[in-house]
Design a protein around this motif. Sequence first.
Motif, PDB file in Angstrom:
ATOM      1  N   ARG A  52     -40.008  -4.159  67.780  1.00  0.00           N
ATOM      2  CA  ARG A  52     -41.220  -4.978  67.844  1.00  0.00           C
ATOM      3  C   ARG A  52     -42.329  -4.378  66.967  1.00  0.00           C
ATOM      4  O   ARG A  52     -43.066  -5.106  66.310  1.00  0.00           O
ATOM      5  N   THR A  53     -42.400  -3.033  66.943  1.00  0.00           N
ATOM      6  CA  THR A  53     -43.449  -2.362  66.172  1.00  0.00           C
ATOM      7  C   THR A  53     -43.188  -2.452  64.675  1.00  0.00           C
ATOM      8  O   THR A  53     -44.111  -2.689  63.886  1.00  0.00           O
ATOM      9  N   GLY A  54     -41.929  -2.243  64.272  1.00  0.00           N
ATOM     10  CA  GLY A  54     -41.616  -2.195  62.854  1.00  0.00           C
ATOM     11  C   GLY A  54     -41.446  -3.552  62.216  1.00  0.00           C
ATOM     12  O   GLY A  54     -42.107  -3.860  61.211  1.00  0.00           O
ATOM     13  N   ARG A  55     -40.589  -4.371  62.776  1.00  0.00           N
ATOM     14  CA  ARG A  55     -40.286  -5.654  62.137  1.00  0.00           C
ATOM     15  C   ARG A  55     -41.388  -6.678  62.330  1.00  0.00           C
ATOM     16  O   ARG A  55     -41.675  -7.465  61.424  1.00  0.00           O
ATOM     17  N   TYR A  56     -42.032  -6.665  63.481  1.00  0.00           N
ATOM     18  CA  TYR A  56     -43.044  -7.688  63.781  1.00  0.00           C
ATOM     19  C   TYR A  56     -44.457  -7.127  63.847  1.00  0.00           C
ATOM     20  O   TYR A  56     -45.416  -7.882  64.042  1.00  0.00           O
ATOM     21  N   SER A  57     -44.590  -5.824  63.701  1.00  0.00           N
ATOM     22  CA  SER A  57     -45.893  -5.153  63.738  1.00  0.00           C
ATOM     23  C   SER A  57     -46.681  -5.490  65.000  1.00  0.00           C
ATOM     24  O   SER A  57     -47.906  -5.665  64.970  1.00  0.00           O
ATOM     25  N   ASP A  58     -45.982  -5.536  66.129  1.00  0.00           N
ATOM     26  CA  ASP A  58     -46.648  -5.852  67.394  1.00  0.00           C
ATOM     27  C   ASP A  58     -47.535  -4.682  67.830  1.00  0.00           C
ATOM     28  O   ASP A  58     -47.109  -3.522  67.843  1.00  0.00           O
ATOM     29  N   ASN A  59     -48.763  -4.983  68.200  1.00  0.00           N
ATOM     30  CA  ASN A  59     -49.741  -3.937  68.514  1.00  0.00           C
ATOM     31  C   ASN A  59     -49.504  -3.284  69.869  1.00  0.00           C
ATOM     32  O   ASN A  59     -49.594  -2.058  70.003  1.00  0.00           O
ATOM     33  N   THR A  60     -49.199  -4.082  70.879  1.00  0.00           N
ATOM     34  CA  THR A  60     -49.017  -3.521  72.211  1.00  0.00           C
ATOM     35  C   THR A  60     -47.806  -2.590  72.255  1.00  0.00           C
ATOM     36  O   THR A  60     -47.853  -1.506  72.851  1.00  0.00           O
ATOM     37  N   ALA A  61     -46.707  -2.996  71.604  1.00  0.00           N
ATOM     38  CA  ALA A  61     -45.518  -2.143  71.551  1.00  0.00           C
ATOM     39  C   ALA A  61     -45.842  -0.812  70.875  1.00  0.00           C
ATOM     40  O   ALA A  61     -45.410   0.260  71.331  1.00  0.00           O
ATOM     41  N   ALA A  62     -46.640  -0.862  69.810  1.00  0.00           N
ATOM     42  CA  ALA A  62     -47.024   0.367  69.120  1.00  0.00           C
ATOM     43  C   ALA A  62     -47.879   1.255  70.009  1.00  0.00           C
ATOM     44  O   ALA A  62     -47.728   2.488  70.016  1.00  0.00           O
ATOM     45  N   HIS A  63     -48.783   0.641  70.787  1.00  0.00           N
ATOM     46  CA  HIS A  63     -49.627   1.436  71.686  1.00  0.00           C
ATOM     47  C   HIS A  63     -48.791   2.162  72.732  1.00  0.00           C
ATOM     48  O   HIS A  63     -49.089   3.307  73.100  1.00  0.00           O
ATOM     49  N   ILE A  64     -47.761   1.511  73.230  1.00  0.00           N
ATOM     50  CA  ILE A  64     -46.890   2.171  74.209  1.00  0.00           C
ATOM     51  C   ILE A  64     -46.214   3.383  73.579  1.00  0.00           C
ATOM     52  O   ILE A  64     -46.164   4.471  74.172  1.00  0.00           O
ATOM     53  N   LEU A  65     -45.701   3.215  72.375  1.00  0.00           N
ATOM     54  CA  LEU A  65     -45.030   4.323  71.694  1.00  0.00           C
ATOM     55  C   LEU A  65     -46.001   5.468  71.406  1.00  0.00           C
ATOM     56  O   LEU A  65     -45.643   6.646  71.552  1.00  0.00           O
ATOM     57  N   VAL A  66     -47.216   5.159  70.989  1.00  0.00           N
ATOM     58  CA  VAL A  66     -48.209   6.213  70.729  1.00  0.00           C
ATOM     59  C   VAL A  66     -48.508   6.985  72.012  1.00  0.00           C
ATOM     60  O   VAL A  66     -48.605   8.220  72.011  1.00  0.00           O
TER      61      VAL A  66
END
Length: 342
Positions: free
Chosen positions: A174-188
């Motif tokens: 979700r973070t890489g292919r779609y650049s989803d922000n919430t998914a990235a926040h979880i990973l951070v």
Amino acid sequence: MRGGHGRVLRRLGIYPLVVLLLVLVGNAAYASSSVSLAPMPALTREVGHLTRPVAVAPAAKPAPPVTTILAPSAADQLGADLQAIARTTGGRVGISLQELSGPRRTNLSVNGGLSFVAASSYKLPLLMAEAQQIASGQVRRSDVLCYAPSDAEDGWFMDYQAGSCFTRDELALRTGRYSDNTAAHILVRYLGGPDALNRYAKAIGMNNSALWIPNTTTPDDLSQAMVSEALGRLGGAAAQAWLYPILTHTATDQGVPAGLPAGATVVHKTGTMTGTENDAAYVRNGRIAYVLSVTVDGLDEGIAWSVIARVSARIWQYESNRPDYAAPVILPPASTPPQNRD
């Protein structure tokens, strides 16, 4: 005969005097006459029994000075063209190219050290950190990570709610292919927060970036991160095998991929928000391989993506016409004297 001998003697004395007088008068007349001679040509050539003057060629005019014009090399012309694109767009453009193939691996930077808004480009080092941890066995692809309300931000997916959990693989996709922000926040958050993300970014060469807050980066930093990954410094082939499919054929391919032929493979991460579009890409096609990062501030979204595609197309034109390997120089064998054999 009377008086005969006297007359004879007188004659013998007079005649020599007369002759002498005549000779003197003749010499005087000869000496007093002027004789004019026709001027003779300086050079003559005999043709048969005739003598003709030889024509003398006029002195040659000095040759005009030779002016040597050195045409710019293909690399110089590429740099000039990219400078012109950056200068004439009406926005603020940064370009960073690092070649990974060819006889001479050129690095070219146009405003590459300037700071730009990173937007979603911070997700590139985030995913590299995930890939390296997976490759080293620190974390697993199947790990379950759960959503917290503090992670919420508008994005591609809307299925986040209290108690919902996802695998690391799913959040990374979700973070890489779609650049989803919430998914990235979880990973951070699971990585250790923004400070951990910035420490990792600096460890891989992004020394002039301040991610998350205020969330800035440079084209050169983005290219350095991509080069480190491509050279296997961030987990090697295992990390690449997990990361590259996530960043290939993404939902936003208007930038670098739009300027390339259909057969090229583009591993890239974009960043976009109002007034800012970025693209950091690792391009491969046959033996050609290079990293290109382009950042644009101050233009409408559509125009900014067209600028990035234009830069990408010009660089591809250069790369596709450049020899992959330098031609070897083959010297003829040195002659050797015959050996004496007894």
